[in-house]
Design an enzyme around this catalytic site. Structure first.
Site, short mmCIF file in Angstrom:
data_model
loop_
_atom_site.label_atom_id
_atom_site.label_comp_id
_atom_site.label_asym_id
_atom_site.label_seq_id
_atom_site.Cartn_x
_atom_site.Cartn_y
_atom_site.Cartn_z
CD GLU A 45 -2.75 -1.13 2.73
OE1 GLU A 45 -3.98 -1.69 2.56
OE2 GLU A 45 -2.26 -0.84 3.63
CB CYS A 46 0.59 4.19 0.04
SG CYS A 46 0.75 6.10 -0.24
N GLY A 47 3.30 3.74 0.28
CA GLY A 47 4.65 3.79 0.68
C GLY A 47 5.21 2.37 0.04
CB THR A 66 -3.43 -0.67 -4.27
OG1 THR A 66 -4.36 0.62 -4.34
CG2 THR A 66 -3.40 -1.17 -2.93
CG LEU A 94 2.85 1.48 -5.62
CD1 LEU A 94 2.72 0.35 -6.51
CD2 LEU A 94 1.52 2.25 -5.83
#
Length: 475
Positions: free
Chosen positions: A336-338, A438, A340
């Site tokens: 997730e986010c970081g 994501t 990714l």
């Protein structure tokens, strides 16, 4: 069954008034007095929740009316607070009545009413005096069902200003002033573009909390505030379980790696608990110190700030190459986010390029303005390792990074964005092999299928590694 429990909601007129600072001060001071306080944070938040957890010495749990049903909210609150704690402090977000629409849906006020909790209003006294009494009166009358119990003055300039504000509020509104905190050096916590700097990055986090406790002892009426918390009425009914129904199919125990350090810090406690409830053993390790990937059956990479230590991440080539090799071999990875960003090819920070794990052929860069901030809704519309086609996921995103260069023909985006920004052009969810990355953060109480899918993929991967080789059959 009645559930009497001391509790307070700490609210304000807007963001930046000092809710977090004063919540930390209260919790730290009460902890020094020997009280065990369970902290809660309203809304989707990791950083404030991390500070609150440090102050309390226990996990901080999020209460989000958008992501959770009223039953889940009450279940989570009662389930946590009945586990041997003395009381609860719930920090609101934004303004007391601010929600997602003109009706104030999903606001702090709505949460306070659901919990039937006394609400304390934090007032920023910068360049204002009697007008604050009118504001307090308006807040009190705007929704009489909110159990307004008192105010705390913050950023008070002089004793004369405090006396004038205090007397006007108490005489005009009947609301008690339960504290008056002056402008003092060291009161403000350091911030970054997404809010406070995470406590993991603060070199003297415990000293800050000690300073805030001292501030509370000196400037806040802690005894009256505790009596206010004790005035909270009973919560009727047994403690409902916050957890959605999880699959009862027996699963063999698997090992799921979790990278958790000063870079990757954004994990909801319920997400990790959900994996453990499904039989997973969590293997926690650091992206900065671990030279290679431990033996795991899956990997969960949460959010964080890889840009702050990009050089150290890049230097740890052993772990980067180990993760890329595992991904190519079929290891299930959810990022997730970081996380990714770390799985990308390159991270650009201040015109410098740092190599990352290289699972996705993407170069990420950082912008000065948010590239995604708020609640998100995505729908799986292409084959992927974790979600059936048609599955809708509700979460949130907040990031300043974006893809600045990627090989579109090598990137499969499997999630359609119905609300939010996602990765690019209305799409999110990069998939390759058994890896999904994501920008959308999920909470396990809302998206329990995420936990089941990750554990199931880990089971499949574990079995594929332990399956004995079949002898070659010759014609």
């Amino acid at each position: 069954m009645k559930r009497a429990f001391p509790r307070l909601v700490v609210a304000a007129l807007r963001g930046g008034c000092g809710k977090t600072t004063l919540s930390l001060a209260l919790i730290s001071a009460w902890r020094e007095q020997g009280r065990r306080i369970i902290p809660f944070k309203k809304g989707p938040d990791y950083i404030d929740a991390g500070w609150l957890a440090q102050a309390a010495g226990s996990q901080c749990y999020n209460l989000d009316p958008y992501l959770m049903s009223p039953e889940q909210l009450l279940g989570s609150f009662i389930f946590r607070t009945t586990q041997g704690a003395d009381g609860a402090v719930i920090e609101g977000n934004r303004g007391l009545y601010d929600g997602t629409d003109r009706a104030g849906t999903y606001s702090t006020a709505q949460l306070a009413k659901l919990l039937d909790a006394p609400t304390i209003l934090v007032l920023d006294c910068t360049k204002v005096t009697r007008t604050l009494a009118a504001v307090v009166l308006g807040c009190r009358q705007f929704d009489p069902e909110v159990r307004m119990a008192g105010v705390i003055l913050n950023q008070v300039g002089t004793s004369r200003q405090e006396a004038l504000i205090r007397s006007t509020i108490e005489e005009s509104t009947g609301m008690p002033v339960l504290g008056a905190v002056p402008r003092v050096r060291g009161q403000d916590l350091p911030e970054r573009h997404l809010g406070l700097i995470p406590h993991q990055e603060h070199p003297k986090a415990q000293n800050v909390l000690k300073l805030l406790a001292e501030m509370a002892f000196k400037y806040i009426d802690l005894d009256r505030l505790w009596q206010t918390a004790l005035s909270a009425p009973d919560l009727r009914g047994g403690p409902p379980s916050p957890w959605p129904t999880l699959s009862s199919s027996p699963r063999p125990q698997v090992r799921i790696g979790v990278i958790r350090d000063s870079v990757f810090q954004f994990y909801y406690p319920e997400n990790l608990e959900a994996l453990e409830r499904l039989g997973a053993r969590l293997v926690v390790f650091s992206s900065l110190a671990r030279p290679d990937l431990p033996e795991v059956d899956a990997l969960y990479l949460g959010g964080g700030f890889p840009e702050t230590q990009a050089e150290v991440l890049a230097r740890n080539e052993g772990l980067r190459l180990s993760i890329r090799g595992a991904a190519e071999s079929g290891l299930p990875i959810y990022a997730e986010c970081g996380g990714l960003m770390y799985l990308g090819r390159t991270l650009l920070v201040q015109d410098k390029a740092y190599p990352m794990a290289g699972v996705f052929p993407v170069t990420f860069g950082l912008e000065e303005r948010p590239q995604g901030h708020g609640y998100a809704i995505v729908r799986a519309d292409r084959p992927n390792p974790f979600y059936p086609i048609g599955q809708e996921l509700i979460g949130h995103e907040f990031h300043y990074s974006r893809p600045v260069d990627y090989e579109a023909e090598k990137v499969k985006l499997v999630l359609a964005v119905k609300r939010g920004s996602g990765f690019d052009r209305g799409r999110d969810g990069l998939a390759v092999n058994n890896v999904l990355g994501t920008y959308t953060h999920l909470h396990a109480l809302t998206s329990h299928l995420w936990a089941e899918a990750l554990v199931d993929q880990a089971v499949k991967f574990s079995r594929s590694r332990t399956r004995p080789e079949q002898p070659e059959v010759k014609p």
